[in-house]
Structure formats: C-alpha cells, structure tokens
Design a protein around this motif. Structure first.
Motif, PDB file in Angstrom:
ATOM      1  N   LYS A   1      -1.067   9.151  17.589  1.00 40.26           N
ATOM      2  CA  LYS A   1      -0.300   9.511  16.391  1.00 40.26           C
ATOM      3  C   LYS A   1       0.506   8.309  15.891  1.00 40.26           C
ATOM      4  CE  LYS A   1       2.519  13.139  14.467  1.00 40.26           C
ATOM      5  NZ  LYS A   1       3.308  14.328  14.674  1.00 40.26           N
TER       6      LYS A   1
ATOM      7  N   GLY B   1      -3.640  14.441  18.044  1.00 40.20           N
ATOM      8  CA  GLY B   1      -2.582  13.552  17.546  1.00 40.20           C
ATOM      9  C   GLY B   1      -2.951  12.896  16.237  1.00 40.20           C
ATOM     10  N   LYS B   2      -4.252  12.813  15.966  1.00 38.64           N
ATOM     11  CA  LYS B   2      -4.694  12.208  14.712  1.00 38.64           C
ATOM     12  C   LYS B   2      -6.083  12.761  14.393  1.00 38.64           C
ATOM     13  CE  LYS B   2      -5.765   7.715  12.687  1.00 38.64           C
ATOM     14  NZ  LYS B   2      -6.069   6.304  12.980  1.00 38.64           N
TER      15      LYS B   2
ATOM     16  N   ALA C   1       6.599  12.071  17.214  1.00 35.42           N
ATOM     17  CA  ALA C   1       5.720  12.692  18.209  1.00 35.42           C
ATOM     18  C   ALA C   1       6.600  13.179  19.339  1.00 35.42           C
ATOM     19  CB  ALA C   1       4.703  11.695  18.728  1.00 35.42           C
TER      20      ALA C   1
END
Ligand SMILES: Nc1ncnc2c1ncn2[C@@H]1O[C@H](COP(=O)(O)OP(=O)(O)OP(=O)(O)O)[C@@H](O)[C@H]1O
Length: 594
Positions: free
Chosen positions: A508, A452-453, A432
């Motif tokens: 993440k 991020g997810k 990241a």
C-alpha cells in the motif's frame, strides 16, 4: 437510534405502501420487458374470461342437438384459447423472471454498496449475523413478490372485475348473491391481514436472531469448543428457533381460520348460486343450463380470485415489511467516498499530524468520556509511540485518525488542514494499519497481500512479501503464493499472518503507518522477523505505534503516555525515565524487572 424509532413508526402508517413503491425505481431500467410481461399477463387473464362463456355455449349446443361441426368449432376455439393462454403465460413468466433477477441484482448491489459505505457507528449497534440474515431473507421475499405475487395480484383483480361484469350480463339477480358476500370478506381480509403481518414480522425477527447465533458460533467455533459450551449454544439457538416456530404456529391459526372462512364463503356461495339458478331456470327467468354453467364457472373464478387475493394480500404485507427493513438501511447516511485513483495533489499527505484539544465519546455510549482534551503532534516521518494502561484510549486515537469517528470537540489536522476537509477514502488510502489481530480473507496468500493494492503486479507482490520477511515461508509452501489461508487465515501461524499483513502495508506504501500491538502475540524468533520487517516498513513514513511492551518503543522519536483519556506524559524514552513518579517510569521499571 431515536430517529430510527421515529422513522419506523412513521413508516408503519399510511406512507408504507408508497414507500414500497419506491423500490420500483430499481425496476425502471427494465420497463420495456416489464411492460411486455404486463401485456402478456393482461392477455392471458382476459382470455381466461372467455372460457366459461364458451363452455356454457358448448353445453347448450350439445343440449339443443346442434350439428356436430358447430360443436367441434366451439371445442376448437376453446382449445385455441387454452393454447394461446399457455403461450402467453410461458412468456409472461420468462419476462417477469428476467426483470426480477435484474432488478434484484441491482438492488442487492445497491444495498451492499450502501452498507459497506456506512460509518462505523452504524456497525456499533448492529450485529453482523442479524444484518446478513435480514438482508438475504428480505431480498428473497421481494424476489417472490416481484416474480409471482404482483402478477397474481393483477391477474386476480382482472378475473374478479371481468368476472363480475360478465356475471351481471348473464344474470343480474344471481350476481346480487355474490355481491352480498364481498364486503364481509374484505373486512375479514383486512383484519386478518393485519394480524398475519404482525406475526410474520415477529417470526422474521426471531429467525434473524437465531441466524445471528448460528453465525457467531460458527465464527467463534474455537471459543465455543474451548469453553465446552456446545450444549449452552444448542440451548440458546433452540430457544430462538422455538420462539420463531411458536410465532409461526400462532400466525398459522389466523391463516387457517381465515382460509377456512373463505372456503366456507366460496362454497356456500356456489351452493346458493346453483340452488337459486335452478329455481330461475325452472321459472323460465334464466334461459338455459349452459347459462347456469357459465355462471357457476364465473362464480368459481371469482371465488378463486378472492381466495388468492387474500393470500396475495398477506404476501404483499410481508414484502412491505421486508421493504421497510431494506429502506431503513438505505436511508442510513453513508460516508462520502471517492475512487482511489482520484487523490488530488492538494490532498497528498506529507505526514504531519496534529491532535488539537480532542475530546471524544463513542456514539453508542455518550455518557462515558473516552478522550479528554488531548493535544499532541507527530512530525512527518517521525515514529511516535502511544503507551498507557489498558482502556486508556490508545486504540480510540487510531480510530479517530482513520476517521471511523469524528472527535466531539477539537480537530485532528493533517499537514495543518482539518481532517474533515479530506474525503474519507483519500485519508484512509494514505494510511495503513497493522493490528495484533490480523484479519485475512479465506483466499490465497497472493490475494491477501494484494488487498493492500488491488491490481498490483506479481513483482510488486513478491517484493512486498520479501520486505515483510514473508517470502521465505511462502516459498516453503508447496503451492507458494497460491496457498489458501483458510477461513480468516486459520491455516497460518500468528507470526505468518502478521507478516502477510505487513506485506499488505508495504504494497500500500502509505504516508502514515499505524501499528496496533503488532508484535505482542509472537514468540521471540517470530517477533524478531516481524520487528525487522516493521522497521523496514516504518522507514521514511510517519508511524504511530501502540505497544504494551515498552522494549518495542524505546527507539521512538516520541512517546505519548495516556491514562484514562488524558495525555499525562510526553517525551523520549530517556526523558520520560527521568520523570519522578511518572507512569512511564513505573511501567518501565515493572516490565524490565520482570
Ligand atoms: N466501540 C466502542 N463503544 C463504546 N466504548 C468503547 C468502544 N471501544 C472502546 N470503548 C471504550 O473506550 C475506552 C478506551 O478504549 P481503547 O480501546 O481506546 O483503549 P486502549 O488504550 O486501546 O486499550 P487496550 O490497551 O486494552 O487496547 C475503554 O473504556 C473502552 O471500554
């Protein structure tokens, strides 16, 4: 770049039309609808060929004082043909539009998918605005081609061919007149088509350049205003659109000349035909006025078909140009990506990174060496800082780590395995990055964190926001997580944007964390909150930190000092302070005295 030029030159040759046909693979899945559309097109085009004949008979039957029912019968047949033609055309358009929409949406998707998978080096040499406008202009051109141009092309060909056959059967002598004109028209169409194509491509290029300016200035409106450069930009934009207009007007001269030449041919032919036809009737070589009427209408049909074919031809030329552009993008080699869920256990990173004799120059500037035989390693879960003067190559190292580019020499290995053995997305999925210049999408805070997810639950998002010290300010917004952040996040402060980026990284949960100048733009209070969040984030992972301000990297397990593409010093803060005349020591003395 060079191979692009070669490709371009090749595609301008004979292979061009063949290449364009490659787009038909996008039509293939919808071939049933396409075929029905074609059949309807054939039916309506062929039925139109009966009209002049029926009209001629109608005139004759009136002239020869036939019975009213017979005249009416002919009239009704004509009306039936017209209605049938209308119905066929209606459904033909619907089928073609459906095929076009589906085809273009799959082409759009395909191009987008391809574009987004292209390596960074592709974007180094292209401007986003230009790409953007190119693609959308090219696709609308193709839309026009698929829905109208191709159908018109086929319809006119049928009318032309059928019309000639019927003309011949009506009067071979008169047909001879028409045939004499055809080669002239074809040669002229070919020559003009070439010019028109050249101009329209040049005009498209200028429009794309103008759109680049539009997009860049809107994106950078803050800078435009701050520098009071509105008038400068107006002139810059005006220059480009004027150029486009001038080229368009020049091509207008060719189009106009071409069109009037054709009109002259067509009306000239009509006059000649009626003239000659009247002489033939007078001499008894032609049977009746009805026959002449049919002949004249067939001639008009043919004349119309030739004119339209010329227009269609120039449209086809334009779309061949558009196809070339799109195919050029599709031919660029893409990165090999794998779906995020598919990280195989053997690809799971532990966090050891080794740079072995890395040398690198950017593909767009191959004569400038940016990294020169660099070697260092980062143990799993270590915090390593990269410091050094501006332009030393720190951000480039991060780009190599993310495999935006591959080193020219040497290798970066992860847990002892060459980075090139991992699929791109497998590596990037386990890293990241938090940059100084955070990019937020113009949607809600929730969407921005969830980036991020994708698919994260609300609890996970809130947990990430808390870890990033962002929860408090988010809660203070009346709309909380649903607060829209504005274009690129302009409605948030620098520190807030930073913490959202950190929340993204928390979500993440990467093995390797990269911080590029993450705190340098903040005031003391904001910096403390962000630093605190970063400290939490760095725990239990390998972290690589780029910092100008050395206070933020004192605690690092190792500091790597870069200068002009070389690693010049390496050690802990305390070790480096003991290096006499060392860069780190100098930088440190300067900063702490300030
Ligand atoms: N996309 C690019 N294409 C060509 N050259 C580039 C590109 N990006 C950076 N460079 C060059 O590579 C060298 C190293 O740049 P890099 O951004 O890695 O330095 P840096 O140490 O991170 O600098 P800073 O601290 O100012 O961010 C510079 O000379 C720069 O001009």
């Amino acid at each position: 770049m060079q191979s692009n030029e070669v490709k371009k030159n090749q595609s301008a040759g004979a292979g061009t039309f063949k290449q364009t046909l490659r787009l038909y693979k996008y039509v293939k899945p919808f071939w049933i609808e396409f075929t029905i559309g074609m059949v309807l097109l054939l039916a309506s085009s062929i039925s139109s060929l009966f009209i002049p004949d029926l009209l001629g008979k109608l005139v004759d039957s009136g002239q020869k004082m036939r019975l009213t029912p017979e005249i009416n019968r002919l009239g009704f047949i004509l009306v039936a043909v017209l209605i049938g033609q209308g119905i066929c055309s209606f459904f033909r358009v619907i089928f073609f539009v459906n095929v076009t929409e589906k085809t273009l949406s799959s082409l759009r998707q395909h191009i987008y998918n391809h574009l987004i998978q292209l390596p960074m080096k592709f974007f180094l040499t292209r401007r986003v605005g230009e790409l953007n406008s190119r693609i959308s202009a090219d696709i609308s051109l193709l839309q026009e081609t698929f829905t109208t141009t191709i159908a018109e092309f086929i319809r006119n060909l049928i009318v032309l061919a059928g019309g000639f056959v019927l003309l011949l059967t009506t009067s071979a002598k008169l047909t001879f007149f028409m045939l004499m004109l055809l080669p002239v028209i074809l040669v002229v169409a070919f020559v003009f088509g070439k010019y028109i194509r050249k101009f329209s491509k040049a005009a498209q290029d200028r429009v794309a350049e103008a759109n680049t300016i539009l997009e860049e200035t809107l994106q950078g409106i803050l800078n435009v205003k701050a520098f009071a450069n509105e008038f400068f930009e107006m002139r810059r934009y005006g220059k480009k659109i004027n150029e486009a207009a001038e080229i368009g007007m020049k091509s207008g001269i060719y189009r106009g000349a071409f069109l009037s030449f054709l009109m002259l041919c067509i009306f000239g032919a009509m006059v000649a035909v009626i003239w000659k036809g009247s002489l033939l009737i007078a001499s008894g070589e032609m049977q009746s006025a009805g026959e002449l009427v049919s002949f004249v209408i067939y001639s008009a049909f043919i004349g119309g078909a030739v004119t339209e074919l010329a227009e269609v031809y120039s449209n086809l030329q334009k779309s061949i140009g558009a196809t070339e552009n799109l195919l050029e993008i599709l031919e660029e080699p893409a990165e090999e990506l794998t779906a995020p869920a598919a990280i195989a256990p053997e690809h799971e990173l532990n966090g050891l990174i080794t740079f072995e004799n890395i040398s690198f120059h950017y593909p767009s500037r191959s004569d400038v060496s940016v990294l020169k035989d660099i070697s260092f390693s980062v143990e799993a879960n270590q915090k390593v800082a990269l410091v050094g003067p501006s332009g030393a190559g720190k951000s480039t190292i991060v780009s190599l780590l993310l495999r935006f580019y591959d080193p020219v020499n040497g290798a970066i290995s992860f847990d002892g395995r060459d980075g090139r053995d991992f699929p791109y997305s497998v590596l990037r999925n386990q890293m990241a990055v938090v940059l100084q210049d955070v990019f937020l999408f113009g949607s809600s805070i929730r969407d921005n964190i969830a980036y991020g997810k994708p698919g994260a639950t609300e609890e996970e998002i809130i947990y990430a926001a808390k870890q990033a010290n962002a929860w408090e300010f988010i809660q203070n917004f009346p709309e909380g997580m649903d607060t829209m952040v504005g274009d690129r996040g302009v409605q948030l402060s620098g520190g807030q944007r930073q913490r959202i980026a950190i929340a993204r990284a928390v979500l993440k949960n990467p093995r390797i964390l990269i911080l590029d100048e993450a705190t340098s733009a903040l005031d003391a209070e904001s910096e403390k909150l962000v630093q605190d969040a970063l400290d939490k984030l760095m725990e239990g992972r390998t972290s690589i930190i780029i910092a100008h301000r050395l206070a933020t990297v004192r605690e690092a397990d190792k500091i790597v000092v870069l200068d002009d593409g070389y690693v010049v010093e390496e050690g802990t803060h305390h070790e480096l302070l003991t290096v006499d005349g060392g860069i780190y020591r100098n930088l440190s003395t300067m900063q702490f005295t300030n």
